[in-house]
Design an enzyme around this catalytic site. Structure first.
Site, PDB file in Angstrom:
ATOM      1  N   GLU A 117       0.790  -1.228   0.000  1.00 58.64           N
ATOM      2  CA  GLU A 117       0.000   0.000   0.000  1.00 58.64           C
ATOM      3  C   GLU A 117       0.824   1.282   0.000  1.00 58.64           C
ATOM      4  OE1 GLU A 117      -3.529   0.200  -0.085  1.00 58.64           O
ATOM      5  OE2 GLU A 117      -3.204  -1.883  -0.673  1.00 58.64           O
ATOM      6  N   SER A 384     -59.279 -25.732  15.715  1.00 59.43           N
ATOM      7  CA  SER A 384     -59.486 -26.615  16.865  1.00 59.43           C
ATOM      8  C   SER A 384     -58.321 -26.633  17.836  1.00 59.43           C
ATOM      9  CB  SER A 384     -59.768 -28.042  16.375  1.00 59.43           C
ATOM     10  OG  SER A 384     -61.038 -28.102  15.773  1.00 59.43           O
TER      11      SER A 384
END
Length: 671
Positions: A117, A384
């Site tokens: 870099e 139910s």
């Protein structure tokens, strides 16, 4: 003329042309000097104005700069959600690791970053004019952008303070901030800031988060090959990160190793060994897919305990990753197979311990296509499955499992419920009526004991919705969520004690500070031990011989089916001594399914999941003898001539009921 002397020479007459030239040269020279003075004067003026303009522009850019002191340590908090076993279920926001100081960074990592870099990092003042010139020349030769001239300091300035905007203003501000950073911090501190904050892909911000994400280790322990791969991500994190493309990541790491040799940090022999090294790229990766239904719910609940997060958080949950995967597979298989054939497009599963700890949650057919969590948010008719509260209220009113009831046509307040198959089986026990999901018996029983008692029982077991005391309520015409209905059944699995659902055990800051820890409150008894035991054993008959036979597994289990009007909703809620699980199947728009009942697809999905969940666990009886002194056998004789049982049996005798029970009756829904 004097004697012996020379006659004086006569002066030559002046040339008129020469005199004229001399007369012309002087003004010309003056004019030339005049123009030069004008040029210099205006050049000076222009220089002053340009200088003022530049300083003004710089001043304007400085005024528009963010406050570096205020932003240097700020970043959005991240949240890591852990399963019960400590594994990562999901991460929210930015994933950050521990802050690593420069002296703790591996030398190989520092060298890899500098070689790739910014090799002159320790020599420039934040802006590298030589590097800019070199990059410009390389780009001219290549006919495109192949190199950048930004220093690490400039990248820190950009990442910390500026937007990705491409403009002269942003580049100027980047340079100004870089100079400020160089005056404020040492080179080592700037490099540490960079590595602790830069994005490395796959949601990882900072070198420690990247090391944990890709190699499951601290950045302090990175080897040379691992350091090279981490440094290689800086050029293009999304393209080169090994979670997306391991092959591209390895090729990029090899380029970084070449850079290390070129920069003189390592020799060729070391480089060859680094290129040949085998890397473990398993890493600490979030569980995929449908766990996000559960973790989204967890995130929504976390703020109730700690408010707005002020820093990174770790949330420890009750979710069991293995059970979570099994629930996902069971629901997906059911919907893809039978569900696709019978127009059942969506579903949900909630699974918890009898005490209420949620161990698995699936909120839909696939998180990638629908993030709506039906397990928590969908309000659907239980059919139910609501009869749990009817029979609980009946037992609490004095009825017993063996009481005789009559399945026959009834009209209640102008409403006449029918059974699923349109038939009436006459004389049967209360247990048989529940196991067969007989609508007429449930509706008449609820009306006789009082709808208010049924509603009170539902609220006591955790159903929060408001309910109207209409006769049809007994057949499940209210709306509930899968989470709440499953938690209500958990009360029976918990032997009549409260089972409030929970999922968060602990919330702590990244530094280990505990912000919330669940306090295990003593459970309250909400159902008497004998009533809870009898109702659990009645529901066991539903699985063994009633409408829930498709849910029968190799462990003692109980449960209830539910189907709403026109097959819009199908449910099975069931439990063992270890787990309570609810399954809902239906369509978001309420479209009817092709005769899908609770005793069909939902019961089969439930059995698939629970068979896996129970694997290796003991086959415990549903009723803990320590909680009850009443046995089911004592309550199923049908000999009680008092109370509801005796009254209904006497009526049956007068009416000449047959008393036959149809073992193949389908569950009734709310029809």
């Amino acid at each position: 003329m004097k004697a012996g002397g020379k006659a004086p020479a006569k002066k030559a007459p002046k040339s008129k042309a020469g005199a004229r030239d001399k007369a012309i040269d002087v003004p010309t020279a003056r004019r030339r000097w005049g123009w030069l003075r004008v040029f210099l004067r205006w050049s000076a003026v222009a220089f002053i104005w340009v200088t003022l303009a530049v300083f003004g522009l710089v001043g304007w850019y400085i005024l528009d700069l963010p406050d570096p002191d205020g932003l240097i340590n700020q970043r959005p908090p991240s949240v890591t959600v852990l399963g019960a076993d400590g594994s990562v279920l999901a991460t929210y926001g930015e994933l950050h690791g521990e802050t690593i100081h420069f002296e703790d960074l591996p030398v190989s990592l520092v060298q890899s970053v500098l070689a790739t870099e910014d090799r002159r990092f320790f020599d420039h003042v934040g802006v590298d004019l030589r590097g800019i010139a070199r990059a410009a020349w390389a780009n001219i030769q290549a006919g495109g952008v192949v190199q950048g001239g930004s220093t690490i300091t400039q990248q820190v300035a950009k990442n910390l303070f500026l937007t990705p905007e491409r403009s002269f203003k942003r580049k100027a501000q980047e340079a100004l901030l870089a100079l400020w950073l160089e005056r404020r911090f040492t080179k080592e501190e700037i490099l540490a800031i960079y590595l602790n904050r830069v994005y490395f892909g796959a949601g990882a911000y900072g070198v420690d988060a990247a090391a944990q994400r890709f190699f499951n280790k601290s950045a302090r322990d990175l080897t040379l090959p691992e350091s090279a791969m981490i440094a290689g991500l800086l050029k293009a994190p999304s393209r080169y990160n090994p979670a997306n493309d391991p092959a591209a990541a390895r090729l990029r790491a090899a380029e970084v190793i070449d850079n290390l040799v070129e920069a003189g940090f390592i020799d060729e022999e070391t480089a060859r060994a680094a290129r040949a090294a085998t890397l473990n790229l398993e890493g600490n990766r979030p569980a995929g897919g449908e766990a996000l239904y559960a973790t989204d719910w967890i995130m929504a609940r976390a703020s109730d305990y700690i408010g707005v997060a002020q820093g990174d958080l770790v949330i420890v949950t009750t979710i069991d990753p293995q059970l979570q995967r099994q629930a996902q597979v069971a629901l997906a298989s059911g919907l893809a197979g039978e569900g696709a054939e019978r127009n059942a497009g969506e579903g949900a599963i909630v699974s918890m311990t009898p005490e209420g700890a949620v161990v698995a949650m699936v909120g839909g057919s696939g998180y990638a296509t629908t993030q709506f969590n039906r397990a928590v948010l969908a309000q659907r008719q239980p059919g139910s499955a609501f009869k749990l509260f009817v029979y609980l209220a009946a037992l609490e009113a004095g009825m017993k499992p063996g009481d005789i009831v009559i399945d026959q046509p009834v009209t209640i307040d102008g409403w006449s419920p029918g059974n699923f198959d349109g038939e009436y089986d006459g004389r049967m026990t209360l247990t048989d009526a529940l196991a067969g999901s007989v609508n007429t018996v449930a509706a008449e029983t609820a009306w006789r004991i009082g709808m208010g008692n049924v509603i009170e029982a539902a609220h006591r077991l955790g159903i929060q919705e408001e309910m109207t005391a209409l006769p049809s309520l007994a057949l499940g015409t209210t709306e509930v969520t899968p989470l709440n209905l499953t938690a209500a059944y958990a009360v029976l699995a918990n032997q009549g004690l409260t089972a409030s659902p929970y999922v968060i055990e602990e919330i702590r800051a990244r530094n280990g500070e505990v912000l919330y820890a669940r306090a295990a409150a003593a459970p309250r008894r909400v159902v008497a031990p004998d009533v809870a035991a009898n109702l659990a054993l009645m529901l066991q008959q539903t699985v063994e011989s009633g409408t829930g036979r498709a849910a029968d597994i190799a462990w003692p289990a109980a449960g209830k089916t539910g189907t709403s009007q026109d097959y819009r909703d199908a449910w099975f809620i069931g439990f063992t001594r270890q787990y309570v699980t609810g399954v809902w199947i239906g369509n978001d728009n309420g479209a009817a399914m092709d005769r899908v009942t609770g005793g069909g697809l939902p019961a089969r999905v439930w059995a698939d999941y629970m068979s896996d969940a129970q694997s290796g666990l003991p086959a415990l009886a549903l009723v803990d003898p320590a909680t009850s002194t009443t046995t089911y056998a004592q309550e199923t004789t049908g000999d009680d001539k008092d109370g509801f049982g005796g009254l209904i049996e006497n009526l049956l005798s007068e009416l000449g009921g047959s008393g036959a029970v149809n073992p193949d009756r389908q569950e009734g829904g709310n029809r």
